[in-house]
Design a protein around this motif. Structure first.
Motif, PDB file in Angstrom:
ATOM      1  N   GLU A 130       0.831  -1.205   0.000  1.00 27.40           N
ATOM      2  CA  GLU A 130       0.000   0.000   0.000  1.00 27.40           C
ATOM      3  C   GLU A 130       0.869   1.261   0.000  1.00 27.40           C
ATOM      4  O   GLU A 130       0.648   2.188   0.777  1.00 27.40           O
ATOM      5  CB  GLU A 130      -0.950   0.000   1.210  1.00 27.40           C
ATOM      6  CG  GLU A 130      -1.922  -1.171   1.211  1.00 27.40           C
ATOM      7  CD  GLU A 130      -2.910  -1.089   2.353  1.00 27.40           C
ATOM      8  OE1 GLU A 130      -2.501  -0.678   3.463  1.00 27.40           O
ATOM      9  OE2 GLU A 130      -4.096  -1.412   2.137  1.00 27.40           O
ATOM     10  N   GLU A 133      -0.984   4.561  -0.730  1.00 28.11           N
ATOM     11  CA  GLU A 133      -1.920   4.879   0.347  1.00 28.11           C
ATOM     12  C   GLU A 133      -1.192   5.446   1.567  1.00 28.11           C
ATOM     13  O   GLU A 133      -1.614   6.455   2.145  1.00 28.11           O
ATOM     14  CB  GLU A 133      -2.703   3.623   0.740  1.00 28.11           C
ATOM     15  CG  GLU A 133      -3.695   3.137  -0.315  1.00 28.11           C
ATOM     16  CD  GLU A 133      -3.085   2.185  -1.325  1.00 28.11           C
ATOM     17  OE1 GLU A 133      -3.849   1.459  -1.988  1.00 28.11           O
ATOM     18  OE2 GLU A 133      -1.837   2.157  -1.456  1.00 28.11           O
ATOM     19  N   LYS A 178      -3.458   6.020  -7.824  1.00 33.20           N
ATOM     20  CA  LYS A 178      -3.869   5.930  -6.416  1.00 33.20           C
ATOM     21  C   LYS A 178      -3.380   7.134  -5.629  1.00 33.20           C
ATOM     22  O   LYS A 178      -4.124   7.712  -4.825  1.00 33.20           O
ATOM     23  CB  LYS A 178      -3.332   4.645  -5.798  1.00 33.20           C
ATOM     24  CG  LYS A 178      -4.004   3.377  -6.278  1.00 33.20           C
ATOM     25  CD  LYS A 178      -3.372   2.158  -5.622  1.00 33.20           C
ATOM     26  CE  LYS A 178      -4.007   0.873  -6.130  1.00 33.20           C
ATOM     27  NZ  LYS A 178      -3.323  -0.319  -5.556  1.00 33.20           N
ATOM     28  N   LEU A 182      -5.785   9.983  -3.688  1.00 36.60           N
ATOM     29  CA  LEU A 182      -5.784  10.049  -2.234  1.00 36.60           C
ATOM     30  C   LEU A 182      -5.190  11.332  -1.670  1.00 36.60           C
ATOM     31  O   LEU A 182      -5.529  11.730  -0.550  1.00 36.60           O
ATOM     32  CB  LEU A 182      -5.010   8.847  -1.672  1.00 36.60           C
ATOM     33  CG  LEU A 182      -5.659   7.482  -1.919  1.00 36.60           C
ATOM     34  CD1 LEU A 182      -4.690   6.362  -1.580  1.00 36.60           C
ATOM     35  CD2 LEU A 182      -6.945   7.353  -1.117  1.00 36.60           C
TER      36      LEU A 182
END
Length: 359
Positions: A130, A133, A178, A182
């Motif tokens: 991740e 993230e 991503k 985010l």
């Protein structure tokens, strides 16, 4: 035919490896770039361990005071001042300890006096779960702490260049997408182009990356930087090429990463505004001549232009007898830029791989 282009906000990201400039060198760069129309200065040299390897440790009092002076100097010159921190290990785990250390360090940077905060992840391992993230979590957390008006980040994969996958592990699928989804929409993202040191940066490429990130990028332009074991063997002197004025509408800003040689590096630096101002009438040889004459005077500028092939293309180890001839030419010139040439000829500021790996 369009002969002039609009100019994006120009800046300098002092984000290279190698020797840290002293205050006199940095003052010269600030003054020169401000006069040329640059709008911001981001301080984050890799060798400043309190911003990178040892980011959890505060700067000592002397360094803090020096950075406060730099902030005041940039602002007095009409430039925004920013600092860049690379919080190694803060993403995995992004736990209470990491949050506490980030809270303290961001407050300390704010106290120095920053208009911009950059949270960088360049040149760090990418084989962690991740990744996008967790990096977005850290950046957004810092953005919520700082009093800086602008927040920037640099991804681990800051270019399409496959060398990043080779060195830092294969990039995760949809990493940029991503990250862009985010990150707070106000965060600006640094990007170097199709390569780490891009030969050309064009509108089509920038449009594609902006589509993935959901925002225009701020260029981190690796010219005239010459850090590392390979590039430090060359003096990067030529004016900017491969950056057409047409990219102005496709970026949020354009920052350059400087050469180790503070005075010599200002020559190509002040040609970048000419790229945008002159548009299709820009000629890089003429731009170098104009910049060099402005900073060095006519005679020194002419001499340096004649020696560009030796200094920029041949490489330190291959100069042979030419090194002695060059040394004889520049020993009689009393100027900081000539002393930078002599120091380089004498082997100073030549870097090793070990230096890069430990900064």
């Amino acid at each position: 035919m369009t002969t002039q282009g609009s100019q994006p906000e120009l800046g300098l990201i002092e984000g290279r490896f190698g020797r840290i400039w002293d205050e006199a060198e940095r003052s010269h760069v600030v003054k020169t770039l401000a006069e040329a129309g640059y709008g911001f200065y981001h301080y984050g040299p890799k060798a400043d361990r309190a911003l990178r390897r040892e980011w959890r440790v505060s700067h000592d009092m002397a360094r803090t005071e020096a950075l406060a002076r730099l902030s005041a100097e940039c602002r007095a010159a009409g430039m925004r001042f920013g600092m860049a921190i690379t919080p190694v290990g803060s993403t995995h785990p992004f736990d209470d300890e990491a949050r506490a250390d980030l809270t303290r360090r961001v407050a300390e940077l704010d106290a120095i006096g920053i208009d911009d905060l950059a949270v960088l992840f360049d040149d760090l391992r990418g084989d962690m779960p991740e990744l996008a993230e967790r990096q977005a979590d850290v950046v957004n957390f810092c953005a919520g702490l700082t009093g800086a008006a602008r927040v920037y980040t640099c991804p681990t994969y800051y270019s399409d260049d496959p060398v990043l996958d080779l060195v830092f592990a294969d990039r995760p699928a949809d990493y940029l997408g991503k990250l862009g989804r985010l990150l707070d929409p106000a965060v600006q993202v640094y990007w170097t182009g199709e390569e780490v040191c891009s030969k050309e940066i064009g509108p089509a490429h920038l449009e594609r990356v902006a589509g993935e990130l959901g925002r225009k990028v701020c260029l981190w332009d690796n010219w005239p930087v010459n850090d590392g074991a390979r590039m430090s063997r060359f003096l990067h002197l030529r004016a900017f090429t491969g950056r057409p004025a047409a990219i102005a509408g496709h970026i949020s800003g354009h920052a350059i990463n400087p050469a180790i040689q503070a005075h010599l590096g200002c020559i190509p630096a002040i040609t970048l505004p000419m790229v945008y101002r002159q548009g299709e009438t820009y000629a890089y040889g003429e731009a170098f001549g104009a910049a060099a004459r402005r900073l060095l005077g006519d005679d020194f500028a002419q001499m340096l232009q004649q020696d560009i092939p030796a200094l920029q293309d041949v490489g330190h180890e291959r100069l042979g007898a030419r090194a002695d001839r060059l040394r004889a030419r520049y020993e009689g010139i009393d100027h900081p830029a000539s002393r930078e040439i002599l120091n380089w000829l004498d082997g100073k500021d030549l870097m090793t791989d070990d230096e890069v790996q430990t900064q």
